[in-house]
Write a protein that holds these residues in place. Structure first.
Motif, short mmCIF file in Angstrom:
data_model
loop_
_atom_site.label_atom_id
_atom_site.label_comp_id
_atom_site.label_asym_id
_atom_site.label_seq_id
_atom_site.Cartn_x
_atom_site.Cartn_y
_atom_site.Cartn_z
N ASP A 72 0.83 -1.20 0.00
CA ASP A 72 0.00 0.00 0.00
C ASP A 72 0.86 1.25 0.00
N CYS A 73 2.09 1.14 0.52
CA CYS A 73 3.00 2.28 0.50
C CYS A 73 4.43 1.80 0.68
N ILE A 74 5.37 2.71 0.43
CA ILE A 74 6.79 2.50 0.66
C ILE A 74 7.22 3.43 1.78
N MET A 75 8.02 2.94 2.72
CA MET A 75 8.62 3.79 3.74
C MET A 75 10.12 3.53 3.76
N THR A 76 10.89 4.61 3.92
CA THR A 76 12.34 4.46 4.01
C THR A 76 12.79 4.84 5.42
N ALA A 77 13.79 4.13 5.91
CA ALA A 77 14.31 4.38 7.26
C ALA A 77 15.72 4.93 7.23
N GLY A 78 16.10 5.57 6.13
CA GLY A 78 17.34 6.32 6.11
C GLY A 78 18.51 5.67 5.41
N ASP A 79 19.53 6.52 5.14
CA ASP A 79 20.78 6.13 4.48
C ASP A 79 20.55 5.57 3.09
N MET A 80 19.83 6.34 2.31
CA MET A 80 19.62 5.94 0.91
C MET A 80 20.87 6.23 0.08
N TYR A 81 21.74 7.12 0.57
CA TYR A 81 23.03 7.35 -0.05
C TYR A 81 24.08 7.44 1.04
N THR A 82 25.35 7.65 0.64
CA THR A 82 26.47 7.64 1.57
C THR A 82 27.10 9.02 1.67
N SER A 83 27.41 9.43 2.88
CA SER A 83 27.97 10.76 3.12
C SER A 83 29.48 10.75 2.92
N VAL A 84 29.90 10.60 1.68
CA VAL A 84 31.30 10.70 1.30
C VAL A 84 31.40 11.79 0.25
N LYS A 85 32.34 12.70 0.42
CA LYS A 85 32.49 13.81 -0.53
C LYS A 85 32.65 13.27 -1.95
N GLY A 86 31.82 13.75 -2.84
CA GLY A 86 31.87 13.32 -4.23
C GLY A 86 31.06 12.08 -4.53
N SER A 87 30.41 11.49 -3.50
CA SER A 87 29.60 10.30 -3.76
C SER A 87 28.31 10.68 -4.47
N ARG A 88 27.59 9.68 -4.95
CA ARG A 88 26.43 9.90 -5.80
C ARG A 88 25.15 9.43 -5.10
N PHE A 89 24.04 9.95 -5.56
CA PHE A 89 22.74 9.50 -5.07
C PHE A 89 21.78 9.24 -6.22
N ASP A 90 22.31 9.13 -7.44
CA ASP A 90 21.46 8.99 -8.61
C ASP A 90 20.64 7.70 -8.59
N ASN A 91 21.24 6.60 -8.12
CA ASN A 91 20.51 5.33 -8.08
C ASN A 91 19.37 5.38 -7.06
N ALA A 92 19.65 6.01 -5.92
CA ALA A 92 18.61 6.16 -4.90
C ALA A 92 17.46 6.99 -5.43
N LEU A 93 17.78 8.11 -6.09
CA LEU A 93 16.73 8.97 -6.64
C LEU A 93 15.93 8.25 -7.72
#
Length: 286
Positions: A72-93
């Motif tokens: 019925d829904c999706i819930m996320t509990a955090g850390d969809m990406y990694t906090s490293v300088k220059g890291s990406r979040f395109d796959n999470a988005l």
């Protein structure tokens, strides 16, 4: 001596094969939770600790598995990406975008999102860009905010505790009024879901009034051993009590996902990624 060396080589080879396999697969972990506050069946798929991981092209394997759960829904509990300088979040988005076209999505932050939000200059305004793109999809992270789902009598709160509660080696004590100051009073008239990345404070979440806590952060203990469970926590404590699975505290239930990705230590051993599915049901009548 030759047999000893051969045996050692075979053990190492086996261990590496397990790591490679578990780093690139996930399992579906189903749970059922009943409550007299729930008025009909409601299914939640919970994602945690993706760390920008993909399963198949554009995460097609993960999307297909989620669709097969008919949530019925999706819930996320955090850390969809990694906090490293220059890291990406395109796959999470891309994953959240695909899911948001099919299901309601409720997002909570983890310590990695929080860290990039606190240090925007160092991380090249990563968090601002990420949340701006989420808003373009019609999504807004729940940072100590509530969303009411009146059709099923559910109150969802996305909790973001201070980063001082994620220190290594030692658990920081949480003041008794801390939860109320952050998230306000729990809604005792509705089924209160708390999206809380750090499971170490489950007792505090239960005391606050959470009926169901959806959590992550522990990565299942990274390496799992039979009968002993997870070997080490992100706080660098051995054999953590909360490593993954279902836990109870009074009337509160916590479902702790083992996560879907890795970050600083790229290892999963006897510990594949985990897609959590929670089915809420009305309480059984006597």
């Amino acid at each position: 001596m030759g047999y000893v060396i051969l045996g050692f080589f075979l053990i190492v080879l086996y261990g590496l094969s397990v790591i490679v396999r578990d780093m690139n697969r996930f399992v579906v972990a189903p749970y059922t939770v009943r409550s007299d506050k729930i008025n009909r069946q409601y299914t939640i798929v919970m994602l945690s600790d993706l760390h920008n991981k993909t399963y198949g092209r554009e995460n097609e394997k993960l999307v297909r598995a989620i669709e097969d759960c008919h949530p019925d829904c999706i819930m996320t509990a955090g850390d969809m990406y990694t906090s490293v300088k220059g890291s990406r979040f395109d796959n999470a988005l891309a994953l959240l975008s695909a899911l948001s076209k099919r299901f309601p999505v409720y997002i909570a932050n983890g310590n990695h999102e929080h860290k990039t939000a606190e240090h925007p200059d160092y991380f090249d305004h990563m968090y601002e860009t990420y949340t701006e793109k989420l808003r373009g999809m019609g999504l807004e992270p729940l940072v100590n905010r509530h969303v009411i789902l009146p059709e099923v009598n559910i109150d969802v709160c996305g909790l973001q505790i201070g980063r001082e509660y994620f220190k290594h080696f030692k658990k920081k004590e949480m003041p008794g009024d801390y939860m109320d100051k952050l998230a306000g009073k729990a809604n005792d008239r509705r089924f209160q879901i708390l999206l809380a990345h750090n499971p170490l404070y489950f007792k505090e979440y239960a005391a606050w009034g959470a009926d169901l806590v959806l959590s992550g952060h522990m990565h299942g203990g990274i390496i799992r051993l039979p009968f002993l469970g997870g070997v080490v926590s992100p706080a660098v404590t051995p054999f953590p009590k909360y490593d993954g699975g279902r836990f109870a505290e009074g009337k509160s239930t916590m479902i702790l996902g083992r996560g879907l990705g890795t970050h600083s230590l790229p290892v999963r051993m006897w510990n594949p990624g985990e897609l959590v599915v929670v089915t809420l049901l009305p309480a059984e009548k006597d």
